[in-house]
Design an enzyme around this catalytic site. Structure first.
Site, PDB file in Angstrom:
ATOM      1  N   GLU A   1       0.789  -1.227   0.000  1.00 57.01           N
ATOM      2  CA  GLU A   1       0.000   0.000   0.000  1.00 57.01           C
ATOM      3  C   GLU A   1       0.822   1.279   0.000  1.00 57.01           C
ATOM      4  O   GLU A   1       0.269   2.362  -0.119  1.00 57.01           O
ATOM      5  CB  GLU A   1      -1.002   0.020   1.156  1.00 57.01           C
ATOM      6  CG  GLU A   1      -0.412  -0.037   2.550  1.00 57.01           C
ATOM      7  CD  GLU A   1      -0.136  -1.460   2.998  1.00 57.01           C
ATOM      8  OE1 GLU A   1       0.886  -2.009   2.552  1.00 57.01           O
ATOM      9  OE2 GLU A   1      -0.914  -2.006   3.796  1.00 57.01           O
TER      10      GLU A   1
ATOM     11  N   ASP B   1      -0.507  -4.497   4.736  1.00 59.40           N
ATOM     12  CA  ASP B   1      -0.230  -4.650   6.168  1.00 59.40           C
ATOM     13  C   ASP B   1      -1.033  -5.780   6.808  1.00 59.40           C
ATOM     14  O   ASP B   1      -2.103  -6.151   6.340  1.00 59.40           O
ATOM     15  CB  ASP B   1      -0.520  -3.340   6.914  1.00 59.40           C
ATOM     16  CG  ASP B   1       0.544  -2.292   6.627  1.00 59.40           C
ATOM     17  OD1 ASP B   1       1.623  -2.665   6.120  1.00 59.40           O
ATOM     18  OD2 ASP B   1       0.286  -1.105   6.894  1.00 59.40           O
TER      19      ASP B   1
ATOM     20  N   ASP C   1      -3.056  -6.317   9.304  1.00 58.67           N
ATOM     21  CA  ASP C   1      -4.172  -6.133  10.233  1.00 58.67           C
ATOM     22  C   ASP C   1      -5.459  -5.990   9.421  1.00 58.67           C
ATOM     23  O   ASP C   1      -5.455  -6.192   8.211  1.00 58.67           O
ATOM     24  CB  ASP C   1      -3.942  -4.938  11.164  1.00 58.67           C
ATOM     25  CG  ASP C   1      -3.698  -3.645  10.402  1.00 58.67           C
ATOM     26  OD1 ASP C   1      -3.844  -3.633   9.161  1.00 58.67           O
ATOM     27  OD2 ASP C   1      -3.367  -2.638  11.042  1.00 58.67           O
TER      28      ASP C   1
ATOM     29  N   GLU D   1      -7.206  -3.473   8.488  1.00 58.64           N
ATOM     30  CA  GLU D   1      -7.140  -2.449   7.452  1.00 58.64           C
ATOM     31  C   GLU D   1      -6.368  -2.982   6.237  1.00 58.64           C
ATOM     32  O   GLU D   1      -6.799  -2.817   5.098  1.00 58.64           O
ATOM     33  CB  GLU D   1      -6.443  -1.213   8.030  1.00 58.64           C
ATOM     34  CG  GLU D   1      -6.854   0.101   7.416  1.00 58.64           C
ATOM     35  CD  GLU D   1      -8.308   0.470   7.672  1.00 58.64           C
ATOM     36  OE1 GLU D   1      -8.819   0.151   8.769  1.00 58.64           O
ATOM     37  OE2 GLU D   1      -8.931   1.045   6.774  1.00 58.64           O
TER      38      GLU D   1
ATOM     39  N   TYR E   1       5.764  -4.117  12.890  1.00 63.32           N
ATOM     40  CA  TYR E   1       4.531  -3.393  12.577  1.00 63.32           C
ATOM     41  C   TYR E   1       4.047  -2.579  13.777  1.00 63.32           C
ATOM     42  O   TYR E   1       4.017  -3.069  14.902  1.00 63.32           O
ATOM     43  CB  TYR E   1       3.452  -4.386  12.142  1.00 63.32           C
ATOM     44  CG  TYR E   1       2.259  -3.715  11.518  1.00 63.32           C
ATOM     45  CD1 TYR E   1       2.433  -2.802  10.491  1.00 63.32           C
ATOM     46  CD2 TYR E   1       0.973  -3.988  11.956  1.00 63.32           C
ATOM     47  CE1 TYR E   1       1.346  -2.172   9.914  1.00 63.32           C
ATOM     48  CE2 TYR E   1      -0.122  -3.370  11.383  1.00 63.32           C
ATOM     49  CZ  TYR E   1       0.075  -2.460  10.364  1.00 63.32           C
ATOM     50  OH  TYR E   1      -1.010  -1.834   9.805  1.00 63.32           O
TER      51      TYR E   1
ATOM     52  N   ARG F   1       1.112  -1.054  14.438  1.00 64.93           N
ATOM     53  CA  ARG F   1      -0.262  -1.077  14.965  1.00 64.93           C
ATOM     54  C   ARG F   1      -0.522  -2.433  15.602  1.00 64.93           C
ATOM     55  O   ARG F   1      -0.808  -3.411  14.918  1.00 64.93           O
ATOM     56  CB  ARG F   1      -1.265  -0.789  13.853  1.00 64.93           C
ATOM     57  CG  ARG F   1      -1.204   0.658  13.400  1.00 64.93           C
ATOM     58  CD  ARG F   1      -2.520   1.126  12.830  1.00 64.93           C
ATOM     59  NE  ARG F   1      -2.733   0.593  11.501  1.00 64.93           N
ATOM     60  CZ  ARG F   1      -2.584   1.301  10.378  1.00 64.93           C
ATOM     61  NH1 ARG F   1      -2.214   2.554  10.435  1.00 64.93           N
ATOM     62  NH2 ARG F   1      -2.809   0.745   9.220  1.00 64.93           N
TER      63      ARG F   1
ATOM     64  N   HIS G   1      -0.259 -10.413  16.772  1.00 62.22           N
ATOM     65  CA  HIS G   1       0.903  -9.658  16.326  1.00 62.22           C
ATOM     66  C   HIS G   1       2.031  -9.799  17.316  1.00 62.22           C
ATOM     67  O   HIS G   1       1.924 -10.475  18.315  1.00 62.22           O
ATOM     68  CB  HIS G   1       0.542  -8.178  16.218  1.00 62.22           C
ATOM     69  CG  HIS G   1      -0.326  -7.884  15.062  1.00 62.22           C
ATOM     70  ND1 HIS G   1      -1.359  -6.992  15.141  1.00 62.22           N
ATOM     71  CD2 HIS G   1      -0.328  -8.357  13.809  1.00 62.22           C
ATOM     72  CE1 HIS G   1      -1.957  -6.936  13.971  1.00 62.22           C
ATOM     73  NE2 HIS G   1      -1.359  -7.747  13.145  1.00 62.22           N
TER      74      HIS G   1
END
Ligand SMILES: [Zn+2]
Ligand SMILES: [Zn+2]
Length: 663
Positions: free
Chosen positions: A7, A80, A82, A84, A290, A292, A337
């Site tokens: 992204e 990513d 997650d 999103e 990562y 988040r 995560h």
């Protein structure tokens, strides 16, 4: 050739360094498909079917990616890891028409060669549970935002907005402000004795009179305190007991999104959004995992690397026998995560000084230290409590306590320094007689609760179970961009007039939208969707049906007059009709009831109105006052309050002008 889509262009650049010539890495530049901006885009009659559109800014990119996909043998989606990121991949499949093309989804928590290779070796399908959890959040937020905001425009002022999590955050700030404003400080006193041993001065506080242990409010007034001080005049002081205890301090858990944001705020003054921008840069260039996450997990390899690094820098003395494990509080196990940590613990921050910007360096250094600290020994303090006894003239026995706290072994503090209240006491012996240097009472007042700043508000949201790693920073940004909450000079969050008005309106008429527990349960529902325990449509329906019913009812019931208009005793200086207080998104202001025929308005704040400047009477008509005004273009001028009957006006402040003329 295989096409890898991520992204962000920075991420694409980093990944392409690790892949051979058989791969082409392209960026989607964020989301390519979303709900339309101009309309609701959710069919509430048809099971909340979202009507996604290709975003206008992404049209060109989608066409380019489509043709690149056509030329490639396989598409690998590496967005990513997650909800999103999963949703971006899912939207890409739809937007690029990849359904019939062989595609793979790969995930990794860090952008390193080994992590990318491992991910490529273990591709999977799109995880629709994660996609659905993201869709559900998006649609819920859309329904609340696009339905409640127009309600506020009609009933309060144009340009306002309401949102699911953001309105709860505003509520916390408003309620804290009210606590602060209504706080009544309470007086209390403490009695302090200062002693001198050799040249060492130390102090002790009165903790017990006779058999009564002192509480905070045991001594309420200065008179009571003075009575005690007088009673103790010419007393003898003896050490009654000395207790020494070893105190241990554990290192803090590795960083999650919220603790990283909180710590970066308190250490560097970074706002939550700023921290996330910098953290993302560090992640996308391969320096940290990562950013988040709400997990405390640390991979076995990273812990092994930490042990090596700790031994190398600090020596064997700072090695643990076994890795220290932190238990994750978060329930969403599907997104297991890792915590935020350096990807390569042996990359010492000092070796990166010229590779990173000053801000990136600060944040990397903090993350690196916090991570190493998790695998280092506890710090050991020696705490001493010495009770000192005396008898007053009233034959009452008084006990004072002196406390000391001395660091014996720094442990993890070596790499992650923290504030420690260290106070030293001299060597004291039991029954030793002490020489009093000073005896005094101190007056104190209880303090109101502290106003929130971004760090403490994020902490409160997390403690209440509201928001998730992906939402803290956007929530902070939104409530300030909407001017519901503003930062003061000390970066404390204060609600604005409009923030308070909208909050009170929502609390009274849409209690569920701003209910803390309800919002927390909704977040849990979203977690359940991500875990595959719930379907998204019923979750939304359960919210939507009563919400819509209430919205329709309130739309009819409430009039603008009732909500946003206050009557005043004042008359309009132009047409002499009544003045009222109205609300705009920038706050309250005076307006004329003669509107639209009379367009008189004035700020509520007397300073802004120029009234406190005492500009004096008008020299032309002698009955009007000079007032500060503004032209349509915003330039300040001074005019007569009798305007338009009197046309006196000046570009210059008449008071300043007069003073200049005196010289
Ligand atoms: Zn008027
Ligand atoms: Zn005048």
């Amino acid at each position: 050739m295989k096409l890898v889509i991520v992204e962000s262009p920075t991420k694409a650049k980093t990944i392409s360094q690790f892949l051979g010539s058989g791969f082409k890495v392209e960026s989607s530049y964020g989301h390519v498909r979303d709900l339309p901006e101009k309309k609701l885009g959710v069919d509430t009659e048809k099971n909340f079917e979202p009507q996604y559109v290709i975003l206008p800014k992404a049209k060109k990119r989608v066409a380019e990616l489509k043709s690149a996909a056509k030329k490639s043998e396989k598409v690998i989606l590496a967005t990513d890891t997650d909800r999103e990121g999963e949703a971006i991949s899912w939207h890409l499949i739809n937007a690029l028409g990849l359904e019939k093309k062989p595609y793979e989804r790969i995930v990794f928590h860090e952008i390193t060669k080994s992590a990318i290779e491992a991910a490529l070796a273990a591709p999977r399908e799109i995880d629709m549970r994660l996609v659905d959890a993201q869709q559900a959040r998006r649609i819920l937020d859309r329904l609340v935002g696009y339905k409640l905001s127009p309600f506020l425009w009609k009933k309060v002022a144009r340009g306002l907005s309401a949102g699911r999590v953001q309105s709860v955050a505003v509520r916390l700030v408003v309620e804290r402000e009210r606590e602060v404003l209504s706080f009544k400080p309470e007086e209390f006193h403490t009695i302090l004795a200062k002693f001198l041993k050799n040249t060492f001065e130390f102090s002790a506080q009165l903790i017990k009179i006779g058999k009564d242990k002192l509480e905070k409010f045991s001594i309420m007034t200065d008179a009571e305190a003075q009575k005690i001080v007088a009673d103790l005049k010419n007393s003898d002081w003896n050490v009654e007991s000395i207790i020494k205890k070893e105190m241990r301090r554990q290192p803090l858990a590795p960083f999650t999104t919220s603790t990283l944001q909180q710590t970066a705020f308190s250490k560097f003054g970074f706002g939550a959004k700023q921290t996330m921008v910098i953290a993302q840069q560090l992640y996308e260039t391969g320096f940290i995992t990562y950013m988040r996450t709400d997990s405390f997990n640390l991979s076995g390899e990273s812990i092994a690397a930490a042990f090596k690094e700790i031994e190398k820098i600090f020596g064997k003395k700072y090695l643990l026998a076994n890795p220290r494990i932190f238990k994750t509080k978060s329930k969403s196990a599907q997104e297991a995560h890792e915590a935020v940590r350096p990807t390569e613990p042996d990359r010492n921050p000092d070796s990166l000084k010229d590779k990173l910007t000053p801000q990136q360096f600060k944040l990397y250094d903090l993350i690196w230290r916090r991570f190493l600290a998790t695998q280092m020994p506890t710090a050991i303090f020696e705490a001493t409590a010495a009770d000192i006894s005396t008898e007053g003239k009233s034959k009452e026995n008084y006990i004072f306590r002196a406390t000391g706290n001395v660091l014996k072994f720094d442990g993890f503090l070596k790499v992650y320094p923290m504030k420690t209240a260290e106070t030293e006491l001299p060597e004291l012996l039991e029954n030793e007689e002490l020489k009093l240097k000073e005896l005094k009472s101190e007056q104190h007042f209880t303090e109101p609760p502290a106003r929130y700043n971004e760090a403490s508000l994020i902490k409160a949201l997390e403690e209440h179970g509201i928001g998730r790693p992906s939402t803290y920073a956007p929530t902070m940004a939104t409530i300030q961009a909407r001017r519901y909450v503003l930062k003061d000079e000390q970066k404390r969050l204060r609600p604005t007039d409009i923030g308070i008005l909208v909050n009170d309106l929502l609390v009274k008429h849409f209690p569920k939208v701003v209910d803390i527990e309800f919002t927390a349960r909704m977040e849990e529902d979203l977690d359940d969707i991500a875990d595959g325990k719930k379907k998204w449509q019923p979750v939304i329906k359960e919210f939507w049906v009563p919400f819509k019913e209430n919205l329709d009812k309130k739309s009819e019931e409430l009039s603008k007059e009732k909500i946003a208009i206050e009557k005043t005793e004042l008359k309009c200086p132009l047409c002499e009709k009544d003045l009222i207080i109205r609300m705009s998104r920038y706050g309250k202001f005076y307006a004329c009831t003669g509107f639209p025929a009379c367009k008189y308005t004035a700020p509520l704040d007397p300073k802004e109105r120029g009234e406190q400047e005492e500009l004096g009477p008008c020299s032309k008509c002698e009955t009007g006052r000079i007032v500060r005004r503004r032209t349509k273009k915003g330039r300040t001028f001074w005019g007569c309050s009798n305007w338009p009957k009197c046309d006196w006006a000046s570009w210059q402040n008449p008071v300043v002008k007069k003073e200049n003329q005196k010289e």
